[in-house]
Each structure stands twice: as C-alpha cells, then as structure tokens.
Motif scaffolding. Sequence first.
Motif, short mmCIF file in Angstrom:
data_model
loop_
_atom_site.label_atom_id
_atom_site.label_comp_id
_atom_site.label_asym_id
_atom_site.label_seq_id
_atom_site.Cartn_x
_atom_site.Cartn_y
_atom_site.Cartn_z
N SER A 142 47.93 -13.96 -5.15
CA SER A 142 47.11 -12.88 -5.70
C SER A 142 47.01 -13.00 -7.22
O SER A 142 45.92 -12.90 -7.79
CB SER A 142 47.71 -11.53 -5.31
OG SER A 142 47.04 -10.47 -5.97
N LEU A 146 43.56 -13.53 -9.46
CA LEU A 146 43.11 -12.40 -10.28
C LEU A 146 43.50 -12.53 -11.76
O LEU A 146 43.33 -11.59 -12.53
CB LEU A 146 43.67 -11.10 -9.72
CG LEU A 146 43.20 -10.75 -8.30
CD1 LEU A 146 43.89 -9.48 -7.80
CD2 LEU A 146 41.69 -10.57 -8.27
N SER A 222 39.64 0.11 -10.91
CA SER A 222 40.24 -1.11 -10.37
C SER A 222 41.75 -0.95 -10.22
O SER A 222 42.34 -1.32 -9.20
CB SER A 222 39.92 -2.31 -11.27
OG SER A 222 40.59 -3.47 -10.81
N HIS A 225 42.62 1.44 -7.38
CA HIS A 225 42.55 0.76 -6.08
C HIS A 225 43.80 -0.09 -5.85
O HIS A 225 44.38 -0.08 -4.76
CB HIS A 225 41.30 -0.11 -6.02
CG HIS A 225 41.20 -0.95 -4.78
ND1 HIS A 225 40.91 -0.42 -3.55
CD2 HIS A 225 41.39 -2.29 -4.59
CE1 HIS A 225 40.91 -1.38 -2.65
NE2 HIS A 225 41.19 -2.53 -3.27
N PHE A 226 44.21 -0.80 -6.87
CA PHE A 226 45.41 -1.63 -6.79
C PHE A 226 46.63 -0.78 -6.48
O PHE A 226 47.44 -1.10 -5.59
CB PHE A 226 45.60 -2.38 -8.11
CG PHE A 226 46.82 -3.26 -8.15
CD1 PHE A 226 46.82 -4.52 -7.57
CD2 PHE A 226 47.97 -2.83 -8.81
CE1 PHE A 226 47.95 -5.33 -7.61
CE2 PHE A 226 49.10 -3.64 -8.86
CZ PHE A 226 49.09 -4.89 -8.26
N THR A 229 46.94 0.48 -2.86
CA THR A 229 47.48 -0.53 -1.93
C THR A 229 49.00 -0.62 -2.04
O THR A 229 49.70 -0.69 -1.03
CB THR A 229 46.85 -1.89 -2.21
OG1 THR A 229 45.43 -1.80 -2.14
CG2 THR A 229 47.34 -2.93 -1.21
N ILE A 248 47.36 -11.53 1.73
CA ILE A 248 46.52 -11.65 0.55
C ILE A 248 45.19 -12.24 0.98
O ILE A 248 45.15 -13.32 1.59
CB ILE A 248 47.18 -12.55 -0.53
CG1 ILE A 248 48.51 -11.96 -0.97
CG2 ILE A 248 46.25 -12.74 -1.72
CD1 ILE A 248 49.34 -12.89 -1.84
N ARG A 251 39.91 -12.70 -1.92
CA ARG A 251 39.62 -12.14 -3.24
C ARG A 251 40.88 -11.95 -4.07
O ARG A 251 40.82 -11.53 -5.22
CB ARG A 251 38.89 -10.81 -3.08
CG ARG A 251 37.54 -10.90 -2.41
CD ARG A 251 36.98 -9.54 -2.11
NE ARG A 251 37.85 -8.79 -1.18
CZ ARG A 251 37.65 -7.55 -0.78
NH1 ARG A 251 36.60 -6.88 -1.26
NH2 ARG A 251 38.47 -6.96 0.06
N GLU A 253 43.27 -9.82 -3.15
CA GLU A 253 43.75 -8.46 -2.97
C GLU A 253 44.81 -8.39 -1.86
O GLU A 253 44.73 -9.11 -0.85
CB GLU A 253 42.60 -7.53 -2.62
CG GLU A 253 41.58 -7.37 -3.75
CD GLU A 253 40.53 -6.32 -3.43
OE1 GLU A 253 40.54 -5.78 -2.30
OE2 GLU A 253 39.69 -6.04 -4.31
N TYR A 254 45.80 -7.55 -2.07
CA TYR A 254 46.81 -7.32 -1.06
C TYR A 254 46.23 -6.53 0.10
O TYR A 254 45.42 -5.62 -0.09
CB TYR A 254 48.00 -6.55 -1.64
CG TYR A 254 48.81 -7.30 -2.66
CD1 TYR A 254 49.52 -8.46 -2.31
CD2 TYR A 254 48.87 -6.87 -3.98
CE1 TYR A 254 50.28 -9.15 -3.24
CE2 TYR A 254 49.62 -7.56 -4.93
CZ TYR A 254 50.32 -8.70 -4.55
OH TYR A 254 51.06 -9.38 -5.48
#
Length: 258
Positions: A142, A146, A222, A225-226, A229, A248, A251, A253-254
Amino acid sequence: MKKLFTRHIILCTVAIVAGFSAFSQNSVVNINTSSLNIDNSFDRTQDTLKKQFQAKQLAWPPKEMYIRSFKYDRVMEVWVKNDVKQPFKLFKTYKVCMQSGTMGPKRMEGDYQVPEGFYYINEFNPNSNYHLALGLNYPNASDKILSDSLHLRPGGDIYIHGDCVSTGCIPITDAPIEEVYLLATYVKSQGQDFIPVHVFPVKYNVKKSFDYLTQATKENQSLQHFDTTLKDAFDYFEEKKELPVILIDKRGEYVVNK
C-alpha cells in the motif's frame, strides 16, 4: 537463552492474489548474536515476564502475539494467546516515549512521519544503536503504491526500539523493548512467522482521541476515508479479540474483510 536469539528470522513480502495482496515468506536472514553481551539482562527479563504472566493468569510462554500502537495516545499494546482458537488477551500497555510527525500515513522519505497501517515484524536487530530493535515491513504494498514521492521513494527503516528518540519510529525505552523483543523471539521460535503490528492514529474508543482525529482530518476527505478503514480493523478486533483479514487492492487501499 542463546538458542532463542540464533534462530532464523523469516522476512516476508506482499504477494498479489486475484487483484489483492496477502503476505508470504520469501527469504531468510540469520541473526548472529555472538557479539551480544546481554544474556544476563535477558535472563532477568525472562524472569520478570514469567512473573507478570503468572500475575495476569496468562500461560507462559505465549505462542502468538499481536502489537498495536496508537500515535496520538502514545501507547503500544502487546496482546498474546496460546491457541489459534483462543481470543487474544492484553498482556501489557507500554508508553511510547516520543512521537514525530502528525496524523496520517507515511508517504515519503524523510518526512519524519510514523506510518499508519497494517504491518508485521520482518527484522530482529540485537545490535541496534537504540539498544534493541524490531523492524516493520514498511513500506508495504500500500505504501509503495500511494507514495507521494515523485520517484516513489516512501522511505524505510521503521522500528520499534529502545532509547527515546524518533524520526518516524516507535521508541519505548530500553527495559520495555527487552520485554517485547524477548516475547517476539519466543513466539517466533514456536512458529509464528508473522507477528502483526497495526499502527493507528488514535484509540478510536477514547472520546478525546477520536475528537482530536475528527478535528485534524475535517478538511481532508482522503484521510477521512483512510481512517475509516483503519477504524474498521480496530472495531473488529475490539469486538472479537481476533484479527481481521486485511488485503490491499490494486489502488493501494486496504480492504478489511469482516
């Protein structure tokens, strides 16, 4: 005791499976402890740990452990269990003596940020400049995807260690790291190749902490949202005292399978 510290340490990487990633073993590094002069210290630590486990009615030695750290709250918890079917039980909460960076994940080299996310121990360093150190597998898949760096260089060398200095690590001073290091060695010797370490921005069930996070991220969708999760994983463990399956996606994302 020396046999415990000469066991092989298995490093792990992330393997992509069906569009998501899971953890798998890929290499072995041998720890040579011939230069260590801390056997007596570990003997004392072992005796202390046994007494603490007995006082908390926990079976010694543990077969599995799970570590979670909370940045704003500056604490690190160690959970243990002795059977895969058992729930984890809290062994001890350690104080994180120094914190660098702000809320949010680590996204580039040199930002002094403590990572947030889902990791595991991939290195045992008995010769650390900070007494002892347990390395995290940062950057994981991840973090690499990112990364904010132009050349995708998210940095590295993130440890739980002794002493009281941090440029992105989790320092808990010397006596505590001896306990955590020894526990990690025990569970490793009993077959737990993956010792999970989850790093959260706050303890979501502490109102003051949660309010701080809400204020700090109110203009950053953003990051909201992180954090949602991460909170899903925190809530799952709080309810079941078991770890969720965390993947993962492509993208970066978890994805928390609840």
